[in-house]
Design a protein around this motif. Structure first.
Motif, PDB file in Angstrom:
ATOM      1  N   HIS A 339       0.636  -1.498  -0.115  1.00 28.99           N
ATOM      2  CA  HIS A 339       0.025   0.176   0.184  1.00 28.99           C
ATOM      3  C   HIS A 339       0.727   1.576  -0.104  1.00 28.99           C
ATOM      4  O   HIS A 339       2.003   1.805   0.242  1.00 28.99           O
ATOM      5  CB  HIS A 339      -1.115   0.633   0.869  1.00 28.99           C
ATOM      6  CG  HIS A 339      -1.693  -1.136   1.524  1.00 28.99           C
ATOM      7  ND1 HIS A 339      -3.248  -0.833   0.380  1.00 28.99           N
ATOM      8  CD2 HIS A 339      -1.940  -2.747   1.633  1.00 28.99           C
ATOM      9  CE1 HIS A 339      -3.893  -2.091   0.602  1.00 28.99           C
ATOM     10  NE2 HIS A 339      -2.810  -3.127   1.393  1.00 28.99           N
ATOM     11  N   PRO A 340       0.173   2.612  -0.267  1.00 22.76           N
ATOM     12  CA  PRO A 340       1.140   3.740  -0.686  1.00 22.76           C
ATOM     13  C   PRO A 340       1.908   3.981   0.745  1.00 22.76           C
ATOM     14  O   PRO A 340       0.695   3.426   1.711  1.00 22.76           O
ATOM     15  CB  PRO A 340       0.055   4.538  -1.364  1.00 22.76           C
ATOM     16  CG  PRO A 340      -0.914   3.640  -1.945  1.00 22.76           C
ATOM     17  CD  PRO A 340      -1.164   2.810  -0.494  1.00 22.76           C
ATOM     18  N   ARG A 341       3.147   4.980   0.476  1.00 25.67           N
ATOM     19  CA  ARG A 341       3.560   5.928   1.715  1.00 25.67           C
ATOM     20  C   ARG A 341       3.928   4.546   2.794  1.00 25.67           C
ATOM     21  O   ARG A 341       3.774   5.424   3.673  1.00 25.67           O
ATOM     22  CB  ARG A 341       2.384   6.994   2.122  1.00 25.67           C
ATOM     23  CG  ARG A 341       1.812   7.885   1.068  1.00 25.67           C
ATOM     24  CD  ARG A 341       1.389   8.722   1.830  1.00 25.67           C
ATOM     25  NE  ARG A 341       0.119   8.276   2.154  1.00 25.67           N
ATOM     26  CZ  ARG A 341      -0.871   8.151   0.785  1.00 25.67           C
ATOM     27  NH1 ARG A 341      -0.761   7.582  -0.249  1.00 25.67           N
ATOM     28  NH2 ARG A 341      -1.935   7.861   1.142  1.00 25.67           N
ATOM     29  N   ARG A 368       2.873  -3.098  -6.333  1.00 25.80           N
ATOM     30  CA  ARG A 368       2.813  -2.702  -7.700  1.00 25.80           C
ATOM     31  C   ARG A 368       2.279  -1.311  -6.471  1.00 25.80           C
ATOM     32  O   ARG A 368       2.456  -0.127  -7.343  1.00 25.80           O
ATOM     33  CB  ARG A 368       1.782  -3.217  -8.197  1.00 25.80           C
ATOM     34  CG  ARG A 368       1.694  -1.918  -9.081  1.00 25.80           C
ATOM     35  CD  ARG A 368       0.894  -2.611 -10.721  1.00 25.80           C
ATOM     36  NE  ARG A 368       0.054  -2.067 -11.578  1.00 25.80           N
ATOM     37  CZ  ARG A 368      -0.771  -2.324 -13.006  1.00 25.80           C
ATOM     38  NH1 ARG A 368      -1.027  -3.948 -12.708  1.00 25.80           N
ATOM     39  NH2 ARG A 368      -1.034  -1.781 -13.275  1.00 25.80           N
ATOM     40  N   TYR A 369       1.157  -1.004  -5.822  1.00 30.83           N
ATOM     41  CA  TYR A 369       0.385  -0.229  -5.519  1.00 30.83           C
ATOM     42  C   TYR A 369       0.804  -0.014  -4.110  1.00 30.83           C
ATOM     43  O   TYR A 369       0.520   1.271  -3.731  1.00 30.83           O
ATOM     44  CB  TYR A 369      -0.458  -0.539  -5.151  1.00 30.83           C
ATOM     45  CG  TYR A 369      -1.687  -0.955  -6.198  1.00 30.83           C
ATOM     46  CD1 TYR A 369      -1.587  -0.424  -7.420  1.00 30.83           C
ATOM     47  CD2 TYR A 369      -1.887  -3.057  -6.783  1.00 30.83           C
ATOM     48  CE1 TYR A 369      -2.555  -1.362  -8.724  1.00 30.83           C
ATOM     49  CE2 TYR A 369      -2.909  -2.874  -7.999  1.00 30.83           C
ATOM     50  CZ  TYR A 369      -2.759  -2.115  -8.447  1.00 30.83           C
ATOM     51  OH  TYR A 369      -3.383  -2.869  -9.894  1.00 30.83           O
ATOM     52  N   GLN A 371       3.050   2.967  -3.903  1.00 33.59           N
ATOM     53  CA  GLN A 371       3.843   4.035  -4.156  1.00 33.59           C
ATOM     54  C   GLN A 371       4.537   4.685  -3.102  1.00 33.59           C
ATOM     55  O   GLN A 371       3.728   5.203  -1.831  1.00 33.59           O
ATOM     56  CB  GLN A 371       2.742   4.533  -5.307  1.00 33.59           C
ATOM     57  CG  GLN A 371       2.410   3.911  -6.632  1.00 33.59           C
ATOM     58  CD  GLN A 371       3.824   3.013  -6.990  1.00 33.59           C
ATOM     59  OE1 GLN A 371       4.794   4.126  -7.624  1.00 33.59           O
ATOM     60  NE2 GLN A 371       3.109   2.007  -8.170  1.00 33.59           N
ATOM     61  N   GLN A 372       5.445   5.614  -3.280  1.00 35.57           N
ATOM     62  CA  GLN A 372       5.735   6.849  -2.210  1.00 35.57           C
ATOM     63  C   GLN A 372       6.298   6.280  -1.130  1.00 35.57           C
ATOM     64  O   GLN A 372       6.207   6.721  -0.034  1.00 35.57           O
ATOM     65  CB  GLN A 372       4.903   7.727  -1.683  1.00 35.57           C
ATOM     66  CG  GLN A 372       4.173   8.555  -3.184  1.00 35.57           C
ATOM     67  CD  GLN A 372       2.798   9.558  -2.205  1.00 35.57           C
ATOM     68  OE1 GLN A 372       3.014   9.631  -1.602  1.00 35.57           O
ATOM     69  NE2 GLN A 372       2.658  10.427  -4.197  1.00 35.57           N
ATOM     70  N   THR A 373       6.827   4.494  -1.282  1.00 38.86           N
ATOM     71  CA  THR A 373       7.158   3.728   0.132  1.00 38.86           C
ATOM     72  C   THR A 373       8.448   4.437   0.125  1.00 38.86           C
ATOM     73  O   THR A 373       9.625   4.617  -0.699  1.00 38.86           O
ATOM     74  CB  THR A 373       7.774   2.520  -0.283  1.00 38.86           C
ATOM     75  OG1 THR A 373       5.970   1.749  -0.087  1.00 38.86           O
ATOM     76  CG2 THR A 373       8.664   2.113   0.948  1.00 38.86           C
ATOM     77  N   ALA A 400       6.803  -1.353  -7.632  1.00 37.77           N
ATOM     78  CA  ALA A 400       6.353   0.726  -8.136  1.00 37.77           C
ATOM     79  C   ALA A 400       6.700   1.489  -8.346  1.00 37.77           C
ATOM     80  O   ALA A 400       8.789   1.288  -8.044  1.00 37.77           O
ATOM     81  CB  ALA A 400       5.858   1.085  -6.303  1.00 37.77           C
ATOM     82  N   ASP A 401       6.964   2.124  -8.938  1.00 40.72           N
ATOM     83  CA  ASP A 401       8.591   3.046  -9.704  1.00 40.72           C
ATOM     84  C   ASP A 401       8.047   4.855  -9.214  1.00 40.72           C
ATOM     85  O   ASP A 401       9.453   5.204  -9.500  1.00 40.72           O
ATOM     86  CB  ASP A 401       7.733   3.480 -11.318  1.00 40.72           C
ATOM     87  CG  ASP A 401       5.835   4.009 -11.054  1.00 40.72           C
ATOM     88  OD1 ASP A 401       5.955   4.529 -10.354  1.00 40.72           O
ATOM     89  OD2 ASP A 401       5.649   3.662 -12.265  1.00 40.72           O
ATOM     90  N   ASP A 402       7.722   4.570  -7.641  1.00 37.12           N
ATOM     91  CA  ASP A 402       7.822   6.065  -7.137  1.00 37.12           C
ATOM     92  C   ASP A 402       7.953   5.556  -5.584  1.00 37.12           C
ATOM     93  O   ASP A 402       7.324   5.536  -4.718  1.00 37.12           O
ATOM     94  CB  ASP A 402       6.820   6.593  -7.240  1.00 37.12           C
ATOM     95  CG  ASP A 402       6.271   8.405  -6.554  1.00 37.12           C
ATOM     96  OD1 ASP A 402       7.811   8.619  -6.089  1.00 37.12           O
ATOM     97  OD2 ASP A 402       5.719   9.027  -6.119  1.00 37.12           O
ATOM     98  N   VAL A 403       9.619   5.247  -5.674  1.00 42.31           N
ATOM     99  CA  VAL A 403      10.091   4.832  -4.171  1.00 42.31           C
ATOM    100  C   VAL A 403      11.256   5.725  -3.180  1.00 42.31           C
ATOM    101  O   VAL A 403      12.284   5.821  -4.658  1.00 42.31           O
ATOM    102  CB  VAL A 403       9.764   3.161  -4.121  1.00 42.31           C
ATOM    103  CG1 VAL A 403       7.944   2.637  -4.283  1.00 42.31           C
ATOM    104  CG2 VAL A 403      10.684   2.530  -4.823  1.00 42.31           C
TER     105      VAL A 403
END
Length: 479
Positions: A339-341, A368-369, A371-373, A400-403
């Motif tokens: 999950h995000p964050r 995948r989901y 993000q922002q980890t 994920a691509d925004d981590v």
């Protein structure tokens, strides 16, 4: 006992139709032909013999354990004994020591004076048998009255039956546990400053066998609750007792809740210790874990954590010391972020002396989901004997691509010469400087235990072990 229906055993809703417990004895003969075609064949006589002993030793237990027992019984029918060649998870961990002696099981608690606890809420297991459970929100599973705590325990045990990442040690515990210590903290209750002290004592059975015990703990922290857990595992009775401790701790952390978990393992150096810790974290929850393991000839800890909601925080700190010849310390950790964050930090440290072997396999999976980890992992190892061995495998799997994710490993065969020079330049001899640097290397983790009585006891025992292995340190670092 009757044989199970394979349809019932694989049903995804075991609470509605729990399958009967599986009888291991003569399993090949009692399973029907159709079931035999559907289920994997029995493939390991040793696993089957141990499962039979465990099943025979449990004469009565709570019906809430039935789904878990049945699922583990069916799983063990097709589970081989792990070896370094046959199992990737045991590639660096030799568990053949567990086969060196026949297995025996406790029939009653040993006649030993119970250890005292500095905390009002405490639990005592003796050779896997739940002796006492006292304090607010602490109870044995068999003593839980109908109500919220019992319902949450039932749901958690039913979910445990579906746990996909288990191994045969997890299943052995599910078959062999006789009662469970349940810590249930209701919504909004704060007890992080008054920990639940869970003590596990183990003894040597004598008679040329290895006494196996299977204690189990379940912790449920409901929404916005806070609780601290202190686990202590230690040998009692004769020094150098040979036994097999196989505990499991399951921790369920609801939305916004916080669990502070300290774990100290100082078993006999002739013992085996195979442990599972399974944690599920909901949205915005926090889990803080500190482990210090110094005992046991064979020590294997499987730490499995799953973040089940966004903005979830996980902090892990571990120290392993292999101070004895042929001692094995193994941490296999898995953190799954879905999950995000999500936020996580993991620090692993080890000191390898004598001919000890330390293993670290740390896996952080960012799906995948998630993000922002923000996930970080670090391992630092000191090898202070020419024959000591360290195997480290820190790894990140990121979909994920925004981590923001980092990991690192440092393995050294010597202390920092600049730090040694700092001491010597101030008139401190090399031996004292070496002792101080080794002590503070480990104390960095030990001091994260937030409770002074446990912190001080663990520091003193760690210092004593370093002193006892000084001849090894002298030869390796000062020659």
């Amino acid at each position: 006992m009757s044989s199970p229906s394979l349809c019932a055993a694989s049903c995804p809703t075991p609470l509605r139709a729990p399958p009967p417990l599986l009888s291991f004895r003569g399993a090949a003969a009692i399973v029907s032909a159709s079931a035999t075609r559907a289920a994997p064949a029995v493939s390991d006589d040793l696993v089957l013999r141990i499962a039979e002993q465990l099943e025979d030793s449990v004469t009565s237990s709570s019906s809430l354990l039935d789904p878990l027992r049945s699922a583990s019984a069916l799983s063990l029918l097709s589970t081989p004994w792990p070896t370094r060649r046959s199992s990737e998870a045991f590639r660096f961990t030799d568990v053949s020591y567990l086969r060196s002696l026949p297995i025996s099981l406790p029939s009653r608690s040993p006649d030993l004076a119970p250890p005292s606890s500095p905390f009002p809420s405490h639990v005592l297991f003796s050779d896997g048998l739940l002796v006492s459970a006292s304090g607010a929100h602490v109870s044995a599973l068999a003593d839980l009255p109908p109500g919220r705590a019992r319902d949450r325990a039932a749901a958690a045990l039913a979910a445990s039956a579906e746990f996909a990442h288990k191994d045969l040690f997890y299943d052995f515990n599910a078959i062999g546990t006789r009662d469970i210590a349940v810590v249930h903290v209701p919504e909004g209750v704060k007890m992080a400053d008054d920990p639940v002290h869970i003590m596990f004592t183990y003894t040597n059975s004598g008679g040329g066998s290895m006494l196996m015990s299977n204690p189990r703990v379940l912790v449920v922290a409901e929404k916005e609750a806070e609780v601290a857990i202190v686990e202590e595992h230690f040998g009692a009775g004769e020094e150098g007792g040979c036994y097999w401790a196989n505990p499991v701790a399951e921790i369920v952390i609801d939305e916004g809740a916080r669990v502070v978990h300290s774990y100290a393992q100082r078993q006999s150096f002739a013992a085996a210790h195979t442990k599972w810790t399974v944690v599920q974290q909901d949205t915005s929850s926090k889990y803080e874990f500190v482990e210090v393991s110094t005992g046991a000839r064979l020590n294997r800890h499987n730490l499995h954590i799953q973040q089940l909601g966004p903005e979830t925080e996980t902090k892990l700190s571990t120290l392993h010391l292999t101070s004895q010849n042929k001692q094995i310390h193994d941490l296999h950790s898995r953190l799954i972020l879905d999950h995000p964050r999500g936020f996580s930090r993991q620090l692993h440290k080890c000191i390898a002396c004598a001919t000890g072997n330390s293993i670290f396999d740390g896996n952080i999976k960012v799906n995948r989901y998630a993000q922002q980890t923000d996930a970080g992992q670090e391992t630092k190892c000191l090898i202070i004997s020419p024959k000591a061995l360290v195997n480290v495998k820190p790894n990140l799997q990121i979909i994920a691509d925004d981590v923001k994710c980092t990991h690192g490993a440092a393995v050294s065969g010597e202390l920092d010469p600049n730090e040694l020079f700092y001491f010597q330049a101030r008139g401190i001899d090399a031996q004292t400087a070496t002792d101080a640097l080794l002590f503070f290397f480990g104390a960095h983790v030990i001091k994260r235990i937030p409770f002074k009585p446990i912190n001080e006891k663990t520091l003193a025992q760690f210092k004593e072990l370093l002193t006892s292995s000084r001849h090894t340190v002298d030869g390796a670092l000062l020659s």
